[in-house]
Design a protein around this motif. Structure first.
Motif, PDB file in Angstrom:
ATOM      1  N   ALA A 736       0.811  -1.208   0.000  1.00 12.97           N
ATOM      2  CA  ALA A 736       0.000   0.000   0.000  1.00 12.97           C
ATOM      3  C   ALA A 736       0.845   1.258   0.000  1.00 12.97           C
ATOM      4  N   GLY A 737       2.156   1.121   0.102  1.00 11.60           N
ATOM      5  CA  GLY A 737       3.028   2.285   0.002  1.00 11.60           C
ATOM      6  C   GLY A 737       2.844   3.282   1.107  1.00 11.60           C
ATOM      7  N   GLY A 738       2.511   2.832   2.330  1.00  9.86           N
ATOM      8  CA  GLY A 738       2.345   3.768   3.434  1.00  9.86           C
ATOM      9  C   GLY A 738       3.002   3.243   4.692  1.00  9.86           C
ATOM     10  N   LYS A 739       3.444   4.166   5.531  1.00 13.93           N
ATOM     11  CA  LYS A 739       4.112   3.745   6.760  1.00 13.93           C
ATOM     12  C   LYS A 739       3.178   3.738   7.949  1.00 13.93           C
ATOM     13  N   ASN A 740       2.149   4.613   7.935  1.00 16.58           N
ATOM     14  CA  ASN A 740       1.206   4.643   9.050  1.00 16.58           C
ATOM     15  C   ASN A 740       0.180   3.523   8.841  1.00 16.58           C
ATOM     16  N   VAL A 741       0.379   2.437   9.586  1.00 20.15           N
ATOM     17  CA  VAL A 741      -0.428   1.234   9.311  1.00 20.15           C
ATOM     18  C   VAL A 741      -1.912   1.484   9.578  1.00 20.15           C
ATOM     19  N   VAL A 742      -2.213   2.311  10.588  1.00 18.63           N
ATOM     20  CA  VAL A 742      -3.631   2.568  10.890  1.00 18.63           C
ATOM     21  C   VAL A 742      -4.292   3.244   9.691  1.00 18.63           C
ATOM     22  N   ASN A 743      -3.610   4.257   9.170  1.00 19.47           N
ATOM     23  CA  ASN A 743      -4.180   4.966   8.023  1.00 19.47           C
ATOM     24  C   ASN A 743      -4.271   4.058   6.801  1.00 19.47           C
ATOM     25  N   VAL A 744      -3.228   3.250   6.587  1.00 17.34           N
ATOM     26  CA  VAL A 744      -3.249   2.333   5.448  1.00 17.34           C
ATOM     27  C   VAL A 744      -4.399   1.342   5.588  1.00 17.34           C
ATOM     28  N   THR A 745      -4.631   0.890   6.833  1.00 15.29           N
ATOM     29  CA  THR A 745      -5.756  -0.018   7.063  1.00 15.29           C
ATOM     30  C   THR A 745      -7.057   0.648   6.652  1.00 15.29           C
ATOM     31  N   GLY A 834      -0.861  11.840   6.351  1.00 13.92           N
ATOM     32  CA  GLY A 834      -1.489  10.762   7.117  1.00 13.92           C
ATOM     33  C   GLY A 834      -1.041   9.383   6.706  1.00 13.92           C
ATOM     34  N   HIS A 835      -0.633   9.242   5.440  1.00 11.23           N
ATOM     35  CA  HIS A 835      -0.284   7.907   4.982  1.00 11.23           C
ATOM     36  C   HIS A 835       0.973   7.388   5.677  1.00 11.23           C
ATOM     37  N   ASN A 836       1.833   8.325   6.083  1.00 15.29           N
ATOM     38  CA  ASN A 836       3.097   7.898   6.658  1.00 15.29           C
ATOM     39  C   ASN A 836       3.284   8.299   8.114  1.00 15.29           C
ATOM     40  N   ALA A 837       2.449   9.195   8.626  1.00 11.00           N
ATOM     41  CA  ALA A 837       2.586   9.641  10.009  1.00 11.00           C
ATOM     42  C   ALA A 837       1.185   9.873  10.551  1.00 11.00           C
ATOM     43  N   PRO A 838       1.033  10.041  11.857  1.00 11.97           N
ATOM     44  CA  PRO A 838      -0.303  10.274  12.397  1.00 11.97           C
ATOM     45  C   PRO A 838      -0.995  11.411  11.672  1.00 11.97           C
ATOM     46  N   GLY A 839      -2.251  11.214  11.397  1.00 13.58           N
ATOM     47  CA  GLY A 839      -3.009  12.218  10.645  1.00 13.58           C
ATOM     48  C   GLY A 839      -3.968  11.492   9.732  1.00 13.58           C
ATOM     49  N   GLY A 840      -4.284  12.115   8.609  1.00  8.33           N
ATOM     50  CA  GLY A 840      -5.162  11.436   7.670  1.00  8.33           C
ATOM     51  C   GLY A 840      -6.411  12.240   7.391  1.00  8.33           C
ATOM     52  N   GLY A 841      -7.235  11.681   6.557  1.00  3.49           N
ATOM     53  CA  GLY A 841      -8.401  12.393   6.053  1.00  3.49           C
ATOM     54  C   GLY A 841      -9.389  12.786   7.127  1.00  3.49           C
ATOM     55  N   PHE A 842      -9.645  11.902   8.071  1.00  9.08           N
ATOM     56  CA  PHE A 842     -10.617  12.226   9.120  1.00  9.08           C
ATOM     57  C   PHE A 842     -10.112  13.411   9.929  1.00  9.08           C
ATOM     58  N   ALA A 843      -8.848  13.320  10.390  1.00 12.93           N
ATOM     59  CA  ALA A 843      -8.291  14.397  11.204  1.00 12.93           C
ATOM     60  C   ALA A 843      -8.232  15.683  10.393  1.00 12.93           C
ATOM     61  N   GLY A 844      -7.774  15.592   9.152  1.00 11.84           N
ATOM     62  CA  GLY A 844      -7.667  16.780   8.307  1.00 11.84           C
ATOM     63  C   GLY A 844      -9.016  17.463   8.139  1.00 11.84           C
ATOM     64  N   VAL A 915       0.703   7.862  -3.843  1.00 14.77           N
ATOM     65  CA  VAL A 915      -0.121   6.659  -3.732  1.00 14.77           C
ATOM     66  C   VAL A 915      -1.564   7.049  -3.989  1.00 14.77           C
ATOM     67  N   SER A 916      -2.224   6.226  -4.800  1.00 10.86           N
ATOM     68  CA  SER A 916      -3.589   6.598  -5.188  1.00 10.86           C
ATOM     69  C   SER A 916      -4.520   6.651  -3.980  1.00 10.86           C
ATOM     70  N   SER A 917      -4.230   5.855  -2.946  1.00 11.60           N
ATOM     71  CA  SER A 917      -5.141   5.863  -1.803  1.00 11.60           C
ATOM     72  C   SER A 917      -5.073   7.181  -1.035  1.00 11.60           C
ATOM     73  N   ALA A 918      -3.996   7.957  -1.266  1.00 10.64           N
ATOM     74  CA  ALA A 918      -3.953   9.283  -0.652  1.00 10.64           C
ATOM     75  C   ALA A 918      -5.085  10.145  -1.209  1.00 10.64           C
ATOM     76  N   LEU A 919      -5.402   9.944  -2.482  1.00  7.71           N
ATOM     77  CA  LEU A 919      -6.528  10.655  -3.082  1.00  7.71           C
ATOM     78  C   LEU A 919      -7.837  10.259  -2.410  1.00  7.71           C
ATOM     79  N   PHE A 920      -7.929   8.962  -2.102  1.00  4.61           N
ATOM     80  CA  PHE A 920      -9.109   8.456  -1.387  1.00  4.61           C
ATOM     81  C   PHE A 920      -9.255   9.219  -0.070  1.00  4.61           C
ATOM     82  N   ASP A 921      -8.111   9.397   0.617  1.00  2.19           N
ATOM     83  CA  ASP A 921      -8.116  10.116   1.877  1.00  2.19           C
ATOM     84  C   ASP A 921      -8.532  11.570   1.686  1.00  2.19           C
ATOM     85  N   LEU A 922      -8.164  12.123   0.545  1.00  6.09           N
ATOM     86  CA  LEU A 922      -8.579  13.497   0.239  1.00  6.09           C
ATOM     87  C   LEU A 922     -10.104  13.569   0.173  1.00  6.09           C
TER      88      LEU A 922
END
Lengths: 968, 122
Positions: A736-745, A834-844, A915-922
């Motif tokens: 999935a090309g991400g380091k933050n496993v929670v966000n990748v999940t 968010g994909h690699n560190a704490p954060g992500g679409g919900f928090a943003g 990573v395309s899933s970053a767009l999903f997070d957007l």
């Protein structure tokens, strides 16, 4: 043969006819007739091959894993039934075009298009039913015929009687359908096959099979209006006559016969089969015959006659002897021809004279001789008089019954058929006499019997010749098939041969030769005609009382409704706390059951993982406990929020920074939202109502707390399974090309869940906006009634200033002006990283929303006005982005939500991984922003809320009767 | 999970239950919030003891990411539910000037009829 097309095309045409609603006229019947003509042509083109013994099969897999397929099979019998369905359909549709023409060339009824579409849909269902081979295919089309029948019986939906009859027919045939389904499931489990052909090839035995067969027979009896389910059929006559002719005499009521005919050769010897078949058949045969002799309405008399004839068919095809199966097959054809013809004739009579009452039709035959001839020929076939096809089929049946030796059921069947035939002759004579010749006697108010007066010729409109075509064709075939008995017999032999190979060498003859069978026939003619004459002389023309079975049905139905009301009265007390109490007690019972089974040893569990944990837990718990004592709404909300902050810190201590961030933001927004809503609500709680003793509520609360604690300890101490997510940790970076496993999940491994979740968020936002919108419109109307003019711009402006002054603070205003845009940047940054560190679409999204809220607090409501851009639009855009990202891989042959990883090398920065899933997070971020803003925009106090109201923002609405009680 | 955390889960659930059993919709909403918090903590803590955040590159052992993802979802859904219930409270307020959870009148009518019928018979 393109079986699937044969079934599907009529459905498609029916949908096309139904789709435009009431704008379709009588032309729809011609479309339907053409469709059925096409079906008939295809069937006839394939007929020679099928009759030579070919079998066509087609299937369409639906749910392969469950063995659910649409399986069709055309053998001789299937073809035979399909030809009847499409042939009668063709004639009924052409007839309907004239039937639904208004009197004197006036406008036809407005719902003809609906009738045509439903009739065609029924025809398609019936085709599917007779060609079905799979159990569930059969059941599906079986129920489709029930549903279309329901809609057609209740087509005059403003008449109570029509609605009741439709409901009765649906309940009886529908419940029968359920019995059939249960029986088919059992048979499928017993035999290991789910096709009729497979079942008949290897019939299972045993007790379960017997039970299954009884269930199947129950379904068949209900569908074919056999005693004790016969009562729905006369009620079904509420439908227009073409419907009755097609569904309730020629085809749908044959569905049970078809099923019995298919199963009988394999299962007739199983215990209760023959007693049930002969019992129900004989009872229906005689009961229907008697009832037909008493009705004054020609159509109802025919309907009871149908019950009777169907009883005869059940006996013939149900006994399972080759000779009788053969005769039964011929009888199905004979009955379809003469009964449809008679219904169509009665329909014409009704149409041209406006009555079907035989007490008012005396002498009609002289006025409409052509119609009388058609009706007479069909009636002769019904009475089984030589040389009609009805006679040929009945002779074959009598012959077969006479040859049964040493079978108890056979003797009963023979007696019933002979008696039934007498009744049949009698009611055939009575109906023909009643409609076309002498009418039926009537009685005066004082009960004196009198002959009916001849019908007034002025009341009789002469039908166009085209109106007579369909019944004429059917009546002519009834006679022609009788004259050509030998040739028709050869075809019937092939048809019956596909049911039972031993039936294939049987034949039909017009002249059976002098023998007991002919003797019985002649006797039935004489006795039947004499019975008709005797009854006519004694008749006083009273309408018969309702059938006893109808009363039993009504009693059962009322009982069901009473029972339902009683259960509702007991179970649904209407009090929310009681419902919640029941739910909580169930929770306690579930946990208690688990605890009673013993729990693991938790003495090894640490008291606390760290000192910080103890402090945080005490703070969080104390703030929560303080809510109990709080008397003001806002205090309560703040305490709960504080407890939530404590929890967020605890999340952080647990190694869940994403959760901590989200929890902080959510608690903050909840407080803001409470603040906004509480502006509208009274400040203090009312004293708690006494719906339950306080002790009980305390006990329940403490019990839930204790049980949950015990459960938590037991779950931890008893855990044996390894971490669920270690696999995710390993795959996160590569796949999935991400380091933050929670966000990748969230956006990748379990992205589909997230997609569902954000959809729920969107739905909630729509709900909030609409609920509050309705409430506001109502309040505005109330205020208008109170005399405050909302269209006065000055009043609104001053109200707006007041509202803003209330929130304005120099410090807040100055800082937030700079802070809000910064927050927006932070929000995007948090979401992106968010994909690699704490954060992500919900928090943003939550931060972005918070930025806007801050702007609102500083600026007043102008910083975001629902009028400028609807936040709901953001919800749609966000969801759209997420769905687009999820679906795009499908276009390139990938799977849903599959991640694509690109590496780009822009100057200066170096390598950047996209990573395309970053767009999903957007998409998630935009949606969350939209949801929160929608809610805020909805709750924000508008100037109009204040117009006319003065004083504190936390005051109750003006004119509120509870105001006195809450301000103390 | 440690005993302290288990006790905290119990306290939150207990207070949540108490609030849910009130007649005032605002309190019911707050109670649901507390109950949701209890459930979230339970799910997270049941996943394993405190550990490093599951971010690749950090030193393990990691806290289980799956319960974290579940709870994150739950928190946001909780926000939506509370928002919706607040809208209901607001609507209720505009209808009858309070946010009391009233008994369902239709249900009560049925129940009353049932009682009346029983009374006449017995």
């Amino acid at each position: 043969m393109p079986i699937l097309l044969l079934v599907i095309v009529p459905f498609v045409v029916a949908a096309a006819v139904l789709a435009p609603g009431g704008r379709v006229g009588r032309g729809a019947f011609w479309v339907a007739a053409l469709t059925m003509a096409g079906v008939l042509a295809v069937l006839l083109a394939g007929a020679p091959g099928i009759l030579d013994g070919e079998v066509d099969q087609e299937s369409l897999t639906w749910v392969g894993d469950l063995g659910l397929t649409l399986a069709f099979r055309v053998d001789g019998f299937g073809l035979f039934m399909a030809v009847i369905v499409s042939g009668i359909g063709l004639l009924v549709f052409t007839y309907s075009s004239a039937y639904f023409r208004g009197h004197h060339g006036g406008a036809s009824r407005p719902d003809v298009g609906r009738i045509a579409g439903l009739l065609l849909a029924f025809g398609a269902s019936m085709l599917g039913l007779v060609l079905a081979n799979g159990f569930f295919t059969l059941f599906l089309f079986w129920e489709l015929t029930s549903v279309t029948s329901f809609l057609l019986i209740g087509i005059d939906d403003r008449r109570v009687a029509a609605r009741a009859a439709a409901q009765r027919a649906l309940l009886v045939t529908g419940l029968g359908g359920l019995a059939l389904l249960a029986g088919l499931v059992l048979l499928g489990q017993q035999s290991g096959t789910t096709t009729l052909s497979g079942l008949i090839a290897n019939p299972p035995d045993g007790t379960i099979t017997t039970v299954a067969l009884v269930l199947v027979l129950t379904g068949a009896f209900a569908k074919s209006a056999q005693f004790p389910f016969h009562f729905w059929l006369p009620g079904a006559m509420a439908a227009p006559t073409p419907v009755s002719a097609y569904l309730h005499s020629a085809t749908m009521v044959k569905a049970g016969i078809v099923l019995i005919a298919r199963l009988a050769p394999a299962f007739a010897t199983v215990g209760p089969w023959r007693p049930l078949v002969v019992g129900a058949g004989a009872a229906s045969l005689l009961l229907g015959g008697f009832r037909a002799l008493r009705e004054q309405d020609a159509k109802l008399a025919l309907a009871h006659g149908t019950v009777s004839q169907l009883g005869l068919l059940v006996i013939l095809v149900g006994i399972g002897e080759p000779e009788l199966t053969y005769a039964g097959t011929a009888m199905i054809l004979a009955h379809a021809l003469f009964k449809a013809a008679l219904f169509l004739v009665v329909g014409i009579v009704d149409h041209q004279t406006n009555t079907r009452d035989m007490r008012r039709l005396a002498g009609l035959g002289r006025l409409l001789p052509g119609l009388a001839v058609i009706g007479g020929l069909a009636a002769l076939s019904m009475a089984a008089v030589i040389p009609t096809f009805g006679f040929v089929a009945k002779e074959a049946g009598l012959h077969g019954l006479l040859e049964l030796e040493g079978m108890g059921a056979g003797t009963v069947a023979l007696v019933a058929v002979v008696l039934g035939s007498v009744l049949t002759v009698a009611y055939s004579v009575r109906i023909f006499d009643g409609v076309f010749l002498r009418g039926v006697a009537t009685s005066t108010a004082t009960g004196v019997r009198m002959e009916p007066a001849p019908i007034d010729p002025a009341r009789v409109h002469h039908p166009r010749p085209t109106f007579l075509v369909s019944p004429a064709v059917l009546a002519a075939l009834s006679v022609l098939f009788g004259l050509a008995a030998a040739r028709v017999g050869e075809v019937i032999a092939e048809v019956a041969g596909s049911l039972d190979p031993k039936s294939a060498d049987k034949h039909l003859v017009l002249w059976p030769g002098l023998g007991p069978a002919l003797g019985i026939s002649v006797a039935t003619w004489v006795v039947g005609a004499a019975t008709a004459e005797v009854l006519r002389r004694r008749s006083r023309g009273r309408d018969p009382r309702p059938v006893a079975a109808t009363r039993v049905y009504a009693w059962c139905f009322d009982g069901l409704m009473r029972g339902a009301r009683r259960v509702t009265g007991v179970v649904q007390s209407g009090s929310l706390p009681v419902y919640l109490g029941v739910i909580l007690l169930t929770l306690l019972a579930g946990l208690g059951y688990g605890a009673a089974k013993g729990f693991p040893d938790w003495t090894d569990l640490p008291f606390a993982d760290s000192g910080v944990e103890i402090v945080l837990a005490i703070a969080t718990g104390a703030l929560a406990l303080a809510v109990i004592g709080a008397r003001r709404r806002f205090t309560s909300a703040l305490l709960v929020g504080g407890s939530g902050y404590g929890l967020a810190l605890l999340f952080l201590a647990y190694g869940a920074p994403d959760l901590a961030v989200t929890q902080f933001l959510v608690e903050t927004l909840i407080i803001v939202m409470f603040f906004l809503v509480l502006q509208h609500l009274p400040d203090r709680f009312r004293p708690p109502p006494s719906w339950a003793p306080k002790a009980l509520r305390i006990g329940l609360s403490v019990a839930v707390g204790v049980m949950v604690t015990v459960f938590a300890l037991a779950v931890t101490a008893g855990r044996e399974a390894p971490s669920a997510g270690s696999d995710y940790v390993e795959r996160s970076l590569d796949e999935a090309g991400g380091k933050n496993v929670v966000n990748v999940t969230l956006v990748d491994f379990r992205g589909f869940d997230t997609l569902g979740e954000i959809t729920v968020l969107g739905v909630a936002a729509i709900g909030v906006v609409n609920l509050v919108g309705v409430a506001r419109r109502e309040q505005r109307r109330k205020r208008l009634l109170d005399g405050i003019d909302l269209s006065d711009p000055e009043a609104l402006d001053s109200a707006d200033r007041d509202a803003r002054r209330r929130f304005r603070s120099i410090v807040l205003s100055t800082t937030s002006r700079g802070l809000a845009p910064m927050l927006a940047v932070v929000a995007v940054y948090v979401a992106a990283r968010g994909h690699n560190a704490p954060g992500g679409g919900f928090a943003g999204g939550l931060i972005l929303a918070a930025a806007v809220v801050l702007g609102y607090l500083a600026e007043g409501r102008r910083s975001f006005s629902p009028r400028r851009a609807s936040p709901l639009l953001l919800v749609g855009v966000g969801l759209g982005i997420a769905v687009a990202v999820a679906v795009t891989p499908l276009l390139f042959g990938g799977t849903l939500l599959e991640s694509a990883i690109w590496k780009v090398h822009p100057p200066v920065i170096g390598e950047v991984k996209l990573v395309s899933s970053a767009l999903f997070d957007l998409g998630v971020m935009v949606l969350v922003t939209g949801v929160v803003l929608s809610a805020l925009a909805a709750f924000v106090r508008e100037p109009s809320d204040d117009a006319g109201a003065s004083g504190s923002a936390l005051e109750g609405a003006p004119g509120d009767p509870s105001r006195e009680g809450v301000s103390g | 999970m440690s005993v302290v955390v288990a006790l905290l889960v119990g306290v939150l659930a207990s207070v949540g239950t108490w609030l849910i059993l009130q007649h005032t919709l605002t309190r019911v909403v707050l109670g649901l919030g507390l109950f949701a918090n209890a459930a979230n903590l339970l799910v997270l803590a049941a996943g394993g003891p405190p550990a490093e955040a599951p971010i690749i590159g950090r030193d393990g052992p990691f806290n289980d990411p799956v319960p974290q993802a579940l709870v994150l979802t739950s928190i946001v859904i909780g926000l939506a539910v509370i928002t919706f219930l607040l809208a209901v409270a607001y609507r209720s307020w505009t209808i009858d000037g309070n946010d009391q959870v009233e008994d369902d009148i239709e249900d009560r009518r049925l129940a009353a009829e049932e009682r009346a019928r029983k009374g006449t018979r017995g």
